[in-house]
Each structure stands twice: as C-alpha cells, then as structure tokens.
Design a protein around this motif. Structure first.
Motif, mmCIF file in Angstrom:
data_model
loop_
_atom_site.group_PDB
_atom_site.id
_atom_site.type_symbol
_atom_site.label_atom_id
_atom_site.label_comp_id
_atom_site.label_asym_id
_atom_site.label_seq_id
_atom_site.Cartn_x
_atom_site.Cartn_y
_atom_site.Cartn_z
ATOM 1 N N GLY A 77 13.157 44.399 6.034
ATOM 2 C CA GLY A 77 12.911 42.963 6.018
ATOM 3 C C GLY A 77 13.807 42.116 5.152
ATOM 4 N N VAL A 78 14.510 42.730 4.195
ATOM 5 C CA VAL A 78 15.273 41.909 3.249
ATOM 6 C C VAL A 78 16.408 41.158 3.939
ATOM 7 C CG1 VAL A 78 16.910 43.718 2.537
ATOM 8 C CG2 VAL A 78 16.279 41.906 0.935
ATOM 9 N N ALA A 79 17.014 41.782 4.957
ATOM 10 C CA ALA A 79 18.077 41.088 5.690
ATOM 11 C C ALA A 79 17.522 39.886 6.444
ATOM 12 C CB ALA A 79 18.775 42.039 6.659
ATOM 13 N N LEU A 80 16.269 39.987 6.894
ATOM 14 C CA LEU A 80 15.653 38.860 7.595
ATOM 15 C C LEU A 80 15.400 37.696 6.647
ATOM 16 C CD1 LEU A 80 13.066 40.847 9.766
ATOM 17 C CD2 LEU A 80 15.334 40.029 10.441
ATOM 18 N N ILE A 81 14.997 38.011 5.403
ATOM 19 C CA ILE A 81 14.821 36.960 4.396
ATOM 20 C C ILE A 81 16.161 36.268 4.137
ATOM 21 C CG2 ILE A 81 14.164 36.476 2.005
ATOM 22 C CD1 ILE A 81 12.345 38.946 2.139
ATOM 23 N N GLY A 82 17.225 37.070 4.004
ATOM 24 C CA GLY A 82 18.554 36.500 3.808
ATOM 25 C C GLY A 82 18.992 35.663 4.993
ATOM 26 N N THR A 83 18.669 36.139 6.209
ATOM 27 C CA THR A 83 19.053 35.407 7.410
ATOM 28 C C THR A 83 18.384 34.042 7.463
ATOM 29 O OG1 THR A 83 19.354 37.482 8.618
ATOM 30 C CG2 THR A 83 19.137 35.493 9.928
ATOM 31 N N LEU A 84 17.093 34.007 7.168
ATOM 32 C CA LEU A 84 16.370 32.733 7.161
ATOM 33 C C LEU A 84 16.991 31.768 6.148
ATOM 34 C CD1 LEU A 84 12.513 32.275 7.231
ATOM 35 C CD2 LEU A 84 13.907 30.957 5.647
#
Length: 529
Positions: A77-84
């Motif tokens: 999930g950390v990449a998704l947080i960065g993407t947002l």
C-alpha cells in the motif's frame, strides 16, 4: 465549432492524425507502462519477501510464503499512498507551472526510485523492508504525477474526432505494463530456479540452499526504471501544449508557432482575441461559477474512479491468493519460494494477456463509436454481474473440475474493467474541465481513485489474505455492490465525444448563452448522449 474559439485551438481540433500524435501516445504511454509495471510487480514478489525475510513467521503457517499482515499492507500500500500524494501535488503544479516543466520530473523520480527499491538495504530484515517502503513511497509519488499530466497533455494535443481513442491508448499501456510485470518476474524466477536447481519447499524451508534468491526480487523491481529511461529524452523534447501556452500563459504567438511546427501549418496568433477569451474564463477552482458548471461532473469523476479502484485493485492485489483456488498455481507448501514466484508470475501474465490486455484495446477501438458514457455503464454492470456470480457460486467454482469456468469468469471481470470504467474514468476528467484547472481536476479524480485502491490494499486485501473461501466469497459480493454504485454514479457525468474541449467545458462561451441559442451541433451532441 463556436465562432469565438481561437485559431490555434481550431487547428488542433481539426488536425489530421499524423506521426506526431503517434509519437505523443508512445511518449506518454511509456510512462503508464512504467507506472503499471512498478505498481503491480510487487504482487509477484511479496510472497518471496515473506519467505526470505520472515522465515520464523512462516514456520508455523499451513500456507507459508506470507509477510506479516501489517508488513504486507505497507509493502503493497505504501506506493498507493505516494501515488495519491503525487497526483495532487503534480496535478496542481501542472496547471501552475506548465505541463512540460513538471512532466520530466515525474519520470526522473520513477527511474531513481525503481533502482533504489531494488537496492533496499539494512542490517535486519525489518530494516530492509522499511527502506523498500521508503523508496516505493517516492516511486508512487512520481507515478502519481504521470496520471494528470499524461492525460492532460494527450487531450490537449489530440483532435476532437480521435481524442478519446488517443487518451485511452495512452492508458492502455498500463495493460502492457501489467503483462510485462508478470513476464519479467516469470523469466527472472525461472533463471534463478535453473541456476539454483532449487529443491522443494519442504526440503528447504528457510532457503539456505538458495543464496541468490534475494537478487531475484531486486532485479524485478530495478528493471522498472528501463522504460522510463528510454523515453526521458523524447519527453523533454515535447513542446508545451498550445492550449496551456495560449490560455494560461497568454502567449498566442508562441502557441501558434509551437503548434504550427507540430502540425506543419501556419496558424494565426490572434493575441487580441485571446484577451477576450481569457477574460470570460477567469474564475478559480471552487468558485460558485465552477461549482455551477462543473460541480456535478467533479463529483461524478471522483466517485466513479473511487468505486472502480476499490474493485480493480482488489482484483489485482488478491490474485496471488485466488490463483491456487483456480488451479493456476500450486499451494505454497508444495513448492519452494522461487517456484511459487514463477507460478504466480505466470498466472498473472496469463490473466493479463487474455483478460486485462484486450479490454484496454477494445476501449481504444470503440470509444469514439460507443462513447465514454455507454462504455462506462456497460463495464460497471458486467463487472458487477460476474463478481456476483463468483461470490455466490464460489464453492462450486473453486473445485478442480470447474477451475476453467472460474478462470473464465475471473478473466471477464478484468476484461470489462478495462473495456469499461478503468479506461473511461481516466479519459473523462481530461475532457470535462477547463484548461486552467484541467490537470488539477484530473488529479483530484485520480487521487480519489487511489483512495479506493488504498481501501482495497488496507481493507479488502487484508481481509482476504490467505485466500480463505468464506472471506473471498463475501469480498466478491461486496465488490459487486461497489460496481453497481459506480454504475449509478456514472449518471453524474456527460458524454464528451465529438466535441472540442472548449465546447465541453464552456470556455468557448457556449455555457453562457441561453439554452435556446445553443448551436445545432451542440444540440445534436446533447441528444446523442
């Protein structure tokens, strides 16, 4: 075409499709190839990470090959947080500083962080995972910027007859990236399997006889930098879009010059007309005029993208747990870690090749015939139907005799996600909003989607971890309901095919006229939609 539109905009809208359009699709599309590869390749190596760095956690598990739940959620999930985060920051900067000025930064960030992800270091397993999460956050940050900028640039370069197909073609490179995430992981794991002549999992619980396995996941992650590197030069050579240069920077002469070279034609500058054009569109985001004109559209694009990504990322991130049930992979106790990585990657490649990939290109082929609106409604409805069938009939489908029926139904959910809302939710925000806030509104819509992906990664993915039948059944039914909500939220947006960006957004003055004075062409478009 409204009579008060600028010549440079009319030239872009009516230009014949030429080589420069194709090159723009490739340049922008390779960013999305990189995005998809980097986001989804982690699913092929997460179980290998569990066996390598958390052997004690796996010793007492009946289904080994897992990261601890909290660690798994962060790695995924950390990449998704960065993407947002990146979507919101770069989307705003794209409107304030220019599309081109920040476009290269996103690609450079992706290249550096993909390499650094593979070089994750630390004295302890937890330290390695923390380093990996740090770099994947910033990798996601760069990926996030690619969403609004690629969509906005392609929409502002394209002609109005093929604009939807061009934007969809850029996004379709996501499908190619997912295929290569599976293919590259499969090849790398196979090479290491052959080199190690690896024994079975039961004979080698802590991988003591597989000293090179740690290199496998690192190579897979680092190769995500290659496509970005190959297109960095050409991305830097692209001129700023004519719409940004004219409407936001107010430089009609430069816009006419740049687009004249691109389109190989002479275009009038019309600096005086530009001043009038800008004055009629000088209202900020969240003003009452914006809310009146575009408020419902923004609610529509954010809600549909959120609901779509809850389902779409749940499909992708839980594949590794569903594949054994479908008979596409062996259960974890039966194989060693590299063999499991190979089988997960192979199954991901097969599903992407025959389910995910065709859906993207069906959208490219039919979006200008059917329109964005109909494709999105159809996609949400079909996803809901197939997911509901899988959920209700899961016990029946999960038997060995019915595994191919299961695989077919599962593949169809991917097909209609992509020949449906996964493509159209990317296209519509790039067309519905005015030039001065197009990148920002696309970013808000995309960030809402990534919020849905985070619900998937931290909620549904956590709930279904391990592949227990009852949990997957319930999750599929919930996702079917989610898709139906997306179906109804689609009614908040409108059809955009065949119209110029200025006509859609009202920048040409059409939204300021009484309804009775609507042009015949505009009236026909409303009736068609």
């Amino acid at each position: 075409m409204a009579s008060n539109n600028l010549s440079v905009l009319e030239a872009l809208d009516s230009a014949r499709t030429q080589w420069y359009h194709v090159k723009a699709i490739v340049i922008a599309g390779m960013g999305f190839f990189t995005d998809a590869y980097d986001l989804f390749c982690i699913s092929t190596v997460s179980k290998l990470l569990g066996r390598l760095y958390f052997p004690e956690h796996n010793k007492n598990l009946t289904e080994p090959g897992k990261l601890p739940t909290g660690v798994n959620n962060m790695v995924i999930g950390v990449a998704l947080i960065g993407t947002l985060s990146g979507q919101l920051v770069f989307g705003y900067l794209g409107d304030k500083l220019g599309r081109k000025k920040v476009y290269g930064i996103t690609l450079l960030l992706m290249m550096i962080c993909a390499i650094c992800s593979g070089l994750s270091f630390g004295y302890t397993p937890k330290a390695v995972i923390r380093t990996l999460c740090f770099f994947r956050f910033w990798l996601g940050f760069g990926i996030g910027g690619d969403y609004p900028l690629s969509a906005t640039i392609m929409s502002e370069y394209a002609n109005k007859k093929t604009r939807g197909a061009f934007i969809a073609a850029v996004f379709a490179m996501q499908g190619v990236g997912i295929i290569f995430a599976g293919l590259v992981s499969m090849i790398i794991s196979y090479i290491f399997l052959q080199a190690n002549q690896a024994p079975s999992w039961k004979e080698n619980h802590v991988l003591s006889a597989q000293p090179n396995a740690d290199y496998a996941w690192r190579i897979v992650l680092m190769l995500g930098a290659l496509p970005a590197l190959l297109t960095f030069y050409w991305r830097m050579k692209m001129p700023e879009t004519g719409r940004y240069t004219a409407i936001i920077e107010g430089n009609a002469k430069q816009a006419a010059s740049d687009m004249g070279q691109v389109l190989d034609m002479e275009i009038q500058a019309e600096q005086e007309k530009l001043a009038m054009f800008k004055s009629s569109n000088d209202y900020p985001l969240w003003s009452s005029k914006f809310v009146e004109r575009h408020g419902l559209h923004l609610i529509g694009t954010t809600t549909t993208w959120f609901l779509l990504d809850v389902a779409f990322y749940s499909q992708n991130l839980t594949q590794k747990d569903i594949f054994p049930v479908m008979g596409l992979t062996h259960k974890a106790p039966e194989v060693n870690a590299l063999r499991e990585m190979f089988e997960i990657s192979r199954a991901m490649f097969v599903v992407a090749m025959f389910g995910t990939f065709p859906g993207y290109w069906f959208t490219v082929a039919f979006i200008e015939k059917l329109g964005r609106y109909k494709i999105q409604l159809m996609g949400f409805m079909m996803m809901s139907i197939f997911m509901f069938i899988i959920g209700v009939k899961y016990d029946y489908l999960a038997t060995h005799e019915n595994r191919w029926m299961f695989a077919t139904l599962y593949g169809l959910t991917f097909f209609f996600a992509n020949f449906g809302p996964n493509s159209t939710t990317f296209v519509l925000p790039a067309e519905l909003f005015p030039t001065r806030m197009r990148s920002t509104c696309h970013a808000i819509s995309a960030a809402s989607g990534k919020a849905g992906a985070m619900v998937s990664a931290f909620g549904i993915q956590k709930y279904t971890l391990g592949g227990e039948r009852g949990k997957i059944k319930f999750a599929m039914i919930i996702l079917a309901v989610t898709n139906m909500l997306g179906f109804f939220c689609t009614f908040l947006v409108t059809e955009t095919k065949g119209r110029s960006l200025e006509e859609i957004s009202g920048e040409d003055g059409s939204k300021d006229r009484p309804e009775g004075e609507m042009s015949n062409r505009g009236h026909r478009q409303v009736l068609e939609s």
